[in-house]
Design a protein around this motif. Structure first.
Motif, PDB file in Angstrom:
ATOM      1  N   VAL A  44       7.766   5.993  -1.044  1.00 30.10           N
ATOM      2  CA  VAL A  44       8.218   4.635  -1.356  1.00 30.10           C
ATOM      3  C   VAL A  44       9.736   4.551  -1.225  1.00 30.10           C
ATOM      4  CG1 VAL A  44       8.495   2.949  -3.219  1.00 30.10           C
ATOM      5  CG2 VAL A  44       6.267   4.001  -2.817  1.00 30.10           C
ATOM      6  N   ALA A  66       5.468  -1.873   0.207  1.00 31.15           N
ATOM      7  CA  ALA A  66       4.137  -1.352  -0.111  1.00 31.15           C
ATOM      8  C   ALA A  66       3.369  -1.016   1.157  1.00 31.15           C
ATOM      9  CB  ALA A  66       3.374  -2.380  -0.947  1.00 31.15           C
ATOM     10  N   VAL A  71       0.826   1.962  -0.039  1.00 36.90           N
ATOM     11  CA  VAL A  71       0.382   1.819  -1.427  1.00 36.90           C
ATOM     12  C   VAL A  71       0.169   0.345  -1.723  1.00 36.90           C
ATOM     13  CG1 VAL A  71       1.635   3.882  -2.171  1.00 36.90           C
ATOM     14  CG2 VAL A  71       2.735   1.638  -2.350  1.00 36.90           C
ATOM     15  N   THR A  73       0.739  -3.162  -3.797  1.00 39.29           N
ATOM     16  CA  THR A  73       1.922  -3.785  -4.391  1.00 39.29           C
ATOM     17  C   THR A  73       1.962  -3.570  -5.900  1.00 39.29           C
ATOM     18  OG1 THR A  73       1.826  -5.499  -2.688  1.00 39.29           O
ATOM     19  CG2 THR A  73       3.232  -5.938  -4.580  1.00 39.29           C
ATOM     20  N   THR A  75       1.051  -1.032  -7.443  1.00 38.19           N
ATOM     21  CA  THR A  75       1.533   0.328  -7.693  1.00 38.19           C
ATOM     22  C   THR A  75       3.049   0.350  -7.794  1.00 38.19           C
ATOM     23  OG1 THR A  75      -0.354   1.266  -6.502  1.00 38.19           O
ATOM     24  CG2 THR A  75       1.552   2.701  -6.823  1.00 38.19           C
ATOM     25  N   LEU A  76       3.714  -0.456  -6.962  1.00 37.95           N
ATOM     26  CA  LEU A  76       5.169  -0.537  -7.025  1.00 37.95           C
ATOM     27  C   LEU A  76       5.621  -1.077  -8.371  1.00 37.95           C
ATOM     28  CD1 LEU A  76       6.111  -1.923  -3.487  1.00 37.95           C
ATOM     29  CD2 LEU A  76       5.953   0.441  -4.244  1.00 37.95           C
TER      30      LEU A  76
END
Length: 241
Positions: A44, A66, A71, A73, A75-76
């Motif tokens: 990231v 993302a 990954v 969004t 997760t961010l």
């Protein structure tokens, strides 16, 4: 024939009654391991850094980061926060990445040797790709985050001058220069040796490192102007014991 049918029926019943073995789940909670999470965070940061440097803050979205990192969004948000938080992490991370181990005064060094090593260190930092990317990004977004950028810039330059100051302290301890205001000497050294090179590089006006003759001339001016004729005469001969 009847027995054979009966045996076949019993086998079928037994098979149906026997429970199927459960497959082992590597991660029953569905959560990534610590190693996986660390790799994901690094990815990231790599993607976010590239996008911020190439596009700037406004043109980069969380969706872009993302998607590039592979990954979700959400997760961010869970591990990094919003876009501004990720941007701040990128600046701090690149500041740390741009750091180099500064030279130290060693036995056998002359005053000139030690200062040349320090000048080489200064120019190496200035012309490293990650340093250039960091500073250009900070300049581009300085109006959006004025206090934050000012704080980071001050930290960067304060650390750099502290490294120079420690070298000068080592030279004074070895008796090669007077034991005076080393903080002021470090400031003068960085201003004279680097000059306009950093800003010319970061604004893409000139990306050519200085020639060695130019560096030598600046060092000689610094030694003579700051420490006087006596130190200048022995700058290339007197060594640290």
């Amino acid at each position: 024939m009847v027995a054979t049918k009966m045996e076949s029926r019993i086998v079928t019943i037994n098979r149906a009654a026997t429970p199927k073995p459960k497959r082992k789940r590597l991660n029953q909670a569905g959560r990534p391991t610590a190693s996986e999470l660390e790799k994901r965070k690094l990815r990231v940061m790599e993607v976010a850094t590239q996008l911020f440097v190439e596009r700037g803050y406004a043109a980069t979205s969380l969706v872009d980061i993302a998607r590039g990192a592979g990954v979700a969004t959400r997760t961010l948000y869970q591990h990094f926060g919003d876009k501004e938080a990720i941007f701040r992490d990128v600046i701090f991370a690149r500041d740390a990445e741009a750091a180099l181990q500064p030279p130290k005064v060693q036995s056998g060094d002359t005053l000139y040797d030690a200062l040349m090593a320090m000048a080489t260190y200064a120019y190496t930092i200035t012309y490293r790709e990650q340093s250039i990317g960091l500073m250009r990004l900070m300049i581009a977004e300085s109006n959006r985050f004025p206090d934050f950028m000012q704080s980071v810039a001050r930290t960067i330059f304060a650390n750099f001058r502290s490294n120079i100051e420690r070298v000068l302290e080592g030279l004074a301890k070895a008796g090669l220069i007077p034991d005076e205001n080393h903080a002021r000497s470090a400031e003068l050294f960085s201003d004279l040796v680097l000059g306009s090179h950093p800003i010319m590089t970061y604004t893409n006006w000139d990306s050519s490192p200085p020639e060695r003759a130019d560096i030598e001339e600046r060092l000689e001016l610094f030694i003579m102007g700051r420490f006087g004729t006596k130190c200048a005469k022995t700058a290339r001969t007197r060594q640290v014991k």
